[in-house]
Design a protein around this motif. Structure first.
Motif, PDB file in Angstrom:
ATOM      1  N   SER A  27      -1.033   3.736   6.714  1.00 42.24           N
ATOM      2  CA  SER A  27      -0.137   2.672   5.724  1.00 42.24           C
ATOM      3  C   SER A  27      -0.869   2.119   4.460  1.00 42.24           C
ATOM      4  O   SER A  27      -0.446   1.546   3.799  1.00 42.24           O
ATOM      5  N   VAL A  28      -2.123   2.186   4.498  1.00 40.97           N
ATOM      6  CA  VAL A  28      -2.972   1.879   3.376  1.00 40.97           C
ATOM      7  C   VAL A  28      -3.078   2.997   2.391  1.00 40.97           C
ATOM      8  O   VAL A  28      -3.827   3.930   2.722  1.00 40.97           O
ATOM      9  N   HIS A  29      -2.143   3.172   1.604  1.00 42.98           N
ATOM     10  CA  HIS A  29      -2.058   4.077   0.549  1.00 42.98           C
ATOM     11  C   HIS A  29      -3.041   3.975  -0.546  1.00 42.98           C
ATOM     12  O   HIS A  29      -2.933   2.988  -1.281  1.00 42.98           O
ATOM     13  N   GLU A  30      -4.152   4.990  -0.600  1.00 44.95           N
ATOM     14  CA  GLU A  30      -5.224   4.773  -1.541  1.00 44.95           C
ATOM     15  C   GLU A  30      -5.108   5.821  -2.692  1.00 44.95           C
ATOM     16  O   GLU A  30      -4.574   6.871  -2.359  1.00 44.95           O
ATOM     17  N   TYR A  31      -5.407   5.308  -3.936  1.00 45.37           N
ATOM     18  CA  TYR A  31      -5.238   6.253  -5.036  1.00 45.37           C
ATOM     19  C   TYR A  31      -6.726   6.105  -5.637  1.00 45.37           C
ATOM     20  O   TYR A  31      -7.189   5.132  -6.256  1.00 45.37           O
ATOM     21  N   ASN A  32      -7.255   7.424  -5.501  1.00 47.77           N
ATOM     22  CA  ASN A  32      -8.706   7.552  -6.111  1.00 47.77           C
ATOM     23  C   ASN A  32      -8.651   8.730  -7.126  1.00 47.77           C
ATOM     24  O   ASN A  32      -8.729   9.632  -7.104  1.00 47.77           O
ATOM     25  N   GLY A  33      -8.423   8.175  -8.342  1.00 46.25           N
ATOM     26  CA  GLY A  33      -8.349   9.001  -9.614  1.00 46.25           C
ATOM     27  C   GLY A  33      -7.288   9.983  -9.572  1.00 46.25           C
ATOM     28  O   GLY A  33      -7.229  11.144  -9.920  1.00 46.25           O
ATOM     29  N   VAL A  34      -6.099   9.389  -9.231  1.00 40.03           N
ATOM     30  CA  VAL A  34      -4.786  10.191  -9.307  1.00 40.03           C
ATOM     31  C   VAL A  34      -4.352  10.488 -10.635  1.00 40.03           C
ATOM     32  O   VAL A  34      -4.158   9.368 -11.340  1.00 40.03           O
ATOM     33  N   ASN A  35      -4.055  11.668 -10.893  1.00 40.34           N
ATOM     34  CA  ASN A  35      -3.449  11.960 -12.527  1.00 40.34           C
ATOM     35  C   ASN A  35      -1.878  11.691 -12.254  1.00 40.34           C
ATOM     36  O   ASN A  35      -1.231  12.106 -11.297  1.00 40.34           O
ATOM     37  N   PHE A  36      -1.498  11.519 -13.701  1.00 41.48           N
ATOM     38  CA  PHE A  36      -0.047  11.311 -13.816  1.00 41.48           C
ATOM     39  C   PHE A  36       0.499  12.611 -14.028  1.00 41.48           C
ATOM     40  O   PHE A  36      -0.016  13.589 -14.512  1.00 41.48           O
ATOM     41  N   ILE A  37       1.707  13.045 -13.346  1.00 37.73           N
ATOM     42  CA  ILE A  37       2.266  14.277 -13.619  1.00 37.73           C
ATOM     43  C   ILE A  37       3.443  14.319 -14.352  1.00 37.73           C
ATOM     44  O   ILE A  37       4.376  13.378 -14.327  1.00 37.73           O
ATOM     45  N   ASN A 267      -1.218   1.146  14.062  1.00 43.54           N
ATOM     46  CA  ASN A 267      -0.309  -0.147  13.728  1.00 43.54           C
ATOM     47  C   ASN A 267      -1.043  -1.368  13.849  1.00 43.54           C
ATOM     48  O   ASN A 267      -0.676  -2.301  13.197  1.00 43.54           O
ATOM     49  N   GLU A 268      -2.379  -1.163  14.416  1.00 40.97           N
ATOM     50  CA  GLU A 268      -3.142  -2.625  14.550  1.00 40.97           C
ATOM     51  C   GLU A 268      -3.892  -2.790  13.208  1.00 40.97           C
ATOM     52  O   GLU A 268      -3.956  -3.890  12.638  1.00 40.97           O
ATOM     53  N   THR A 269      -4.404  -1.641  12.731  1.00 39.81           N
ATOM     54  CA  THR A 269      -5.344  -1.705  11.596  1.00 39.81           C
ATOM     55  C   THR A 269      -4.807  -1.140  10.102  1.00 39.81           C
ATOM     56  O   THR A 269      -5.202  -1.522   8.989  1.00 39.81           O
ATOM     57  N   GLY A 270      -3.659  -0.511  10.150  1.00 38.66           N
ATOM     58  CA  GLY A 270      -3.106   0.163   8.937  1.00 38.66           C
ATOM     59  C   GLY A 270      -4.072   1.581   8.319  1.00 38.66           C
ATOM     60  O   GLY A 270      -3.442   1.887   7.629  1.00 38.66           O
ATOM     61  N   VAL A 271      -5.120   1.748   9.203  1.00 38.53           N
ATOM     62  CA  VAL A 271      -5.744   2.980   8.817  1.00 38.53           C
ATOM     63  C   VAL A 271      -5.790   4.018  10.082  1.00 38.53           C
ATOM     64  O   VAL A 271      -6.182   3.352  11.158  1.00 38.53           O
ATOM     65  N   ARG A 272      -5.158   4.951   9.949  1.00 35.31           N
ATOM     66  CA  ARG A 272      -5.136   6.048  11.176  1.00 35.31           C
ATOM     67  C   ARG A 272      -6.571   6.320  11.390  1.00 35.31           C
ATOM     68  O   ARG A 272      -7.394   6.988  10.534  1.00 35.31           O
TER      69      ARG A 272
END
Length: 510
Positions: A27-37, A267-272
Motif C-alpha cells: 500500500s506504499v505506492h512508490e514512484y522511482n523515475g516513472v515516465n509519463f505515457i 496490514n500492519e506496516t503497509g509494506v508487503r
C-alpha cells in the motif's frame, strides 16, 4: 518418491530465483523515475487504484486508528534541461472515486475522450487551457480532488505539497498524474503515496482475505489433528498413498499460516513482506502440484491394481514439473508485487497455460479412472470398487462445480470492468481454496488410516478377485500366500493298513 523429490527441487530453485528478482511494496505506492505515457491529448502516470472503506467515526479526530486516507509524500516531478526551455508548465494530480469517472474529460478528441482542455474548449469558457477537464461530482461537490504543481522559469524539479486526503465514503479510488504540454518530453515522477484503510494498510479487496486465511488455518489444524491421530494409531498399517496425503495436509497447514502472516504483516506496516509472500506462493504451488499428481496416481490404480507406473513415470513427472513452473510464475505475478486492486493484463496471458494443463490433468484422471473401475469390476474387488466409485463421484462433482464457477468468474470480471464490485472480489480466490480443501477432506475420509488399510493395497493374491464388500478382516500377504500354498499343494494322506494305523506309525512302533 520420485515425484515428490522432483517437485521439491523445482520449488527450491524457483524460490531462490524469485527472492532475488522480486522486491515490491504494497500500500506504499512508490514512484522511482516513472515516465509519463501519452494517452489521447494528455500524458499520464497511473498512481494507484485501491478499494478504500470510509473512515470510522472517532471522538478524537487526530487519532490515526479508524481513519482512511491517501497521503502524498515527497512527490517530485523532474524534467530534462532541454524541456526547461519551454517555460512555465503545470503537472496535476487527480483523485476520484470510480463512480465519478464520467466527470473526468470532455468532448471527443481524435476518437478518444479529451482529458486536457483544448483551445476550442477554453474559448467556450468551460475550462482553462493546459489543465485537466473535470466537473464536480453529483454525490459530493468536493470531489474529484484536483491539485497541481508548476515549473517556474528554468527549474528542473517541482515538488507536490505534502497532502492527506481523508476518505469519507467507501469506494474504489483512483489516482492519476497528468500534464498537457507536449513540449515536456522525458518528464519523470519520484516519491510515494500511502493508502490506508480504517483497520490497516491492506487494500480493500485483500482485507477480507486475512480473516479468511485465519479460518482456513484453523480448518487445516482440525483436519490435521484428525488425520495425524489416526496416523499415529494405525502407523503399522499405513500405505504409501496415506503418506502422500499426510504430506499434502502438512503443506496446506504451512500455506494457510504463511498467507495469514503475510496479510497480517502487510496490514500492519503497509509494506508487503516479499519473503513470506514468496514462501506462501511456493508452498501453495507445491501443494497443488502434489495433490494433482496424487489424484492422477490413485486414478491410475497405482498401489491398488498395479504395483508400478511402468513407462508412464517420466510422463507423469514431466506433466507435474510443467504444471508447477506455470503455476509458480502465475502466482508470483499475481501476488508478489500486488499494489493495486486492479488485475494486470499479464495475468490473462499466464492463466492460459495453467488452464490447459489443468484440463489435461482432468482428461487423464477420468480416463485412468474409467480403466481402473473396469479392472476392479472385472476382478470383482468389490471393496476397492466401492471406494473408487465414491472417489469418482466426488471428482465429478468437483469438476462440475469448478466449471460453473469459472463461468461465473468470467461473467463477474467481464461485467466489472472498473472493479466497482471490489468488496466481493475476494470470494473468487477464496472459493478455490474452499473447494480444494473440501476435496482433500473427502479423500481423507475415504483413505483414512485404519486397521483395515492394507485391504486396499495391491496384492497378487488370486483370492482377492472374489473379495466381498462386507469383509472386515485384515488378510496379510504372508498368511495369504501361506494359505494359498496349502490350497494348491495339499500333502497326501498317509496310507493306512488294516489295523487303522498309518505306515509311518507302524514304522515308529517297530
Amino acid at each position: 518418491m520420485e515425484v515428490r523429490r522432483s517437485v521439491s527441487g523445482y520449488a527450491l530453485v524457483l524460490h531462490l530465483v524469485s527472492v532475488w528478482v522480486w522486491c515490491v511494496n504494497g500500500s506504499v505506492h512508490e514512484y522511482n523515475g516513472v515516465n509519463f505515457i501519452s494517452k489521447g491529448n494528455a500524458f499520464v502516470v497511473h498512481g494507484g487504484s485501491e478499494g478504500l472503506y470510509s473512515s470510522l467515526p472517532s471522538l478524537n479526530e487526530s487519532a490515526a486508528a479508524g481513519i482512511s486516507y491517501i497521503k502524498f509524500e515527497k512527490i517530485a516531478i523532474r524534467r530534462p534541461k532541454e524541456a526547461a526551455q519551454a517555460g512555465p508548465s503545470m503537472v496535476q494530480a487527480i483523485v476520484f472515486e470510480v463512480e465519478d469517472k464520467e466527470t473526468i474529460g470532455g468532448s471527443a478528441y481524435g476518437g478518444q475522450r479529451a482529458v486536457c482542455c483544448t483551445p476550442d474548449l477554453a474559448k467556450l469558457g468551460v475550462c482553462k487551457q493546459g489543465e485537466i477537464i473535470h466537473r464536480p461530482s453529483t454525490r459530493n461537490p468536493d470531489w474529484p480532488q484536483v491539485f497541481g504543481v508548476s515549473f517556474e522559469g528554468d527549474d528542473l524539479v517541482a515538488y507536490f505539497p505534502s497532502k492527506t486526503i481523508q476518505i469519507t465514503e467507501t469506494g474504489m479510488y483512483n489516482l492519476y498524474f497528468f500534464h498537457c504540454d507536449p513540449n515536456l518530453k522525458g518528464l519523470t515522477i519520484d516519491g510515494q503515496t500511502i493508502w490506508k484503510n480504517p483497520m490497516g494498510y491492506l487494500p480493500g479487496r485483500m482485507a477480507p482475505l486475512m480473516k479468511f486465511y485465519g479460518f482456513m488455518s484453523l480448518a487445516f489444524v482440525i483436519l490435521g489433528i484428525f488425520w495425524f491421530s489416526q496416523y499415529a494409531r494405525f502407523w503399522r498399517e499405513i500405505l504409501h498413498l496415506q503418506n502422500c496425503i499426510t504430506f499434502v495436509i502438512a503443506l496446506g497447514m504451512f500455506e494457510m499460516a504463511l498467507w495469514y502472516f503475510d496479510y497480517a504483516e502487510f496490514n500492519e506496516t503497509g509494506v508487503r513482506p516479499t519473503g513470506i509472500t514468496v514462501w506462501a506462493v511456493s508452498f501453495g504451488t507445491v501443494k497443488q502440484t502434489v495433490a494433482r499428481l496424487i489424484i492422477l496416481l490413485v486414478s491410475m490404480g497405482y498401489g491398488v491394481v498395479r504395483p508400478t507406473l511402468g513407462g508412464l513415470t517420466s510422463k507423469v513427472l514431466m506433466l507435474g514439473g510443467t504444471f508447477f513452473l506455470a503455476s509458480e510464475v502465475l502466482e508470483l505475478v499475481e501476488n508478489v508485487g500486488t499494489i493495486n486492486d486492479l488485475s494486470g493484463k499479464a495475468r490473462l496471458f499466464l492463466v492460459l497455460p495453467v488452464a490447459l494443463l489443468d484440463a489435461f490433468f482432468i482428461l487423464w484422471i477420468f480416463r485412468a479412472l474409467s480403466m481402473t473401475l473396469n479392472k476392479l469390476q472385472a476382478k470383482r474387488m468389490l471393496g476397492k470398487l466401492d471406494i473408487y466409485r465414491k472417489f469418482t463421484n466426488a471428482l465429478a462433482v468437483a469438476v462440475i462445480v469448478s466449471v460453473g464457477w469459472i463461468c461465473y468468474e468470467l461473467y463477474f470480471k467481464s461485467t466489472d470492468v472498473y472493479n466497482e464490485r471490489w468488496q466481493s472480489a475476494w470470494i473468487i480466490p477464496a472459493f478455490w481454496q474452499v473447494l480444494s480443501f473440501s476435496l482433500l477432506c473427502i479423500i481423507c475420509a475415504l483413505w483414512a488410516p485404519s486397521q483395515n488399510s492394507t485391504r486396499y493395497a495391491y496384492s497378487e493374491d488370486a483370492g482377492e478377485e472374489f473379495e466381498k464388500e462386507d469383509t472386515l478382516t485384515l488378510i496379510k500377504p504372508s498368511s495369504a500366500a501361506f494359505s494359498k500354498d496349502i490350497r494348491r499343494s495339499p500333502e497326501p494322506e498317509p496310507a493306512r493298513n488294516s489295523n487303522g494305523k498309518s505306515d509311518v506309525e507302524e514304522e515308529k512302533t517297530e
